[in-house]
Motif scaffolding. Structure first.
Motif: not given
Length: 344
Positions: A79-102
């Motif tokens: 869902x676009x722009x769904x309100x985020x919960x309060x408080x800090x969240x753990x963060x995960x970043x995703x790195x795609x392969x060659x020629x890939x996309x987000x």
């Protein structure tokens, strides 16, 4: 009180994710191929120091009912722009392969978001679909980890909602070249000589242009680790490392290998990484799988555009297996990024 509410929300989301994974394993996905809903928004890491801007997709926990977004050839449960919960969240970043996309691992992103994580994905400049001018240059193996570090810095220091990020609980999920990227961020030191010997004497034509450059005596193959990264998942990583490359890796690693490999990655390459890591990783070989099994299951529209990425070996159930993959990735980050709630 806020911390208690946050904990209850996370537990509810986690139980929903586990229940969903069980349902998927038992009965398969629905017609949409969806795993879980997530809030979806965007942010831009500004260009700086000669590095281009990064357009982030941000996935976060969402209490609203699931919906399906059509984004290009992808069907994304968000869902676009769904309100985020309060408080800090753990963060995960995703790195795609060659020629890939987000969006190449959108189902993994939504599974993590549904389990209580903030997830950031983006296209690597110069090494993504429609923008591959730097893909054959050795410098891309330095810029890829730097891209992830820039995204982390923006989210924890400059993002208007930076208070929602737990800066002490950051992980990276990477596939193929993204798996290399995750390992480099964890402290893996790329080895030009070992890389040239491993890849450049074979028939792997995808790497030949890179090989011509790696073969030069003045070629550089460098990367800078990021101590803020506390755990990584490397799925079928491109092995640009040598036997001594991982002496500085001291964080938990979940390592995946497809049994059949492909696109410049073989099972033997990933097993060499497993043996070289100083602490045994959580290592799994996916039986019957080819390299692209780690990408989100294809829609019919995507299959028409990129059939090579969507054809699985006979007998391999891509959709059903992704429920297992996503549950395992969530469980790994839960073990290694979640911090116990403070005692009352």
């Amino acid at each position: 009180m806020a911390a208690g509410i946050q904990k209850i929300r996370w537990r509810a989301g986690r139980l929903a994710q586990l229940a969903l994974a069980c349902a998927l394993v038992a009965g398969g996905w629905g017609a949409s191929g969806a795993a879980a809903a997530a809030g979806l928004s965007t942010a831009v890491v500004p260009a700086a120091g000669g590095a281009r801007s990064l357009e982030l997709m941000l996935w976060s926990p969402c209490a609203a009912p699931p919906s399906t977004l059509s984004i290009g050839p992808y069907q994304v449960q968000a869902r676009r722009d769904c309100p985020r919960p309060a408080g800090p969240l753990p963060l995960v970043l995703i790195s795609h392969g060659q020629g890939g996309t987000r969006l190449g691992h959108h189902d993994t992103a939504t599974a993590l978001a549904d389990a209580g994580y903030l997830v950031a994905s983006f296209n690597h400049p110069g090494d993504s679909y429609g923008d591959d001018a730097g893909a054959s240059e050795p410098a891309i193996f330095a810029s890829r980890p730097a891209d992830v570090s820039r995204a982390i810095t923006y989210l924890v220091e400059q993002w208007p909602e930076r208070e929602r990020v737990d800066a002490g609980a950051i992980g990276v999920f990477g596939f193929s070249r993204g798996g290399y990227t995750a390992l480099a961020l964890a402290g893996g030191v790329p080895d030009r000589a070992a890389s040239a010997e491993r890849h450049c004497g074979s028939w792997r034509a995808l790497l030949l242009t890179v090989c011509r450059r790696l073969g030069r005596s003045d070629a550089q193959l460098t990367a800078r680790p990021d101590p803020r990264v506390r755990a990584i998942v490397a799925a079928d990583p491109l092995n640009l490392f040598g036997p001594a490359s991982f002496r500085g890796v001291g964080i938990p690693v979940q390592l995946w290998a497809s049994a059949l490999g492909g696109d410049g990655v073989s099972l033997a390459d990933v097993q060499a990484i497993q043996r070289a890591l100083p602490a045994p990783p959580a290592f799994q070989v996916v039986a019957g799988a080819g390299h692209f099994a780690f990408l989100a299951p294809c829609t019919d529209a995507f299959r028409e555009e990129a059939r090579r990425l969507c054809e699985d070996p006979p007998g391999f159930d891509h959709v059903r297996w992704h429920a297992t993959l996503n549950a395992a990735v969530v469980a790994f980050f839960d073990r290694n990024l979640r911090r116990p709630a403070p005692a009352r």
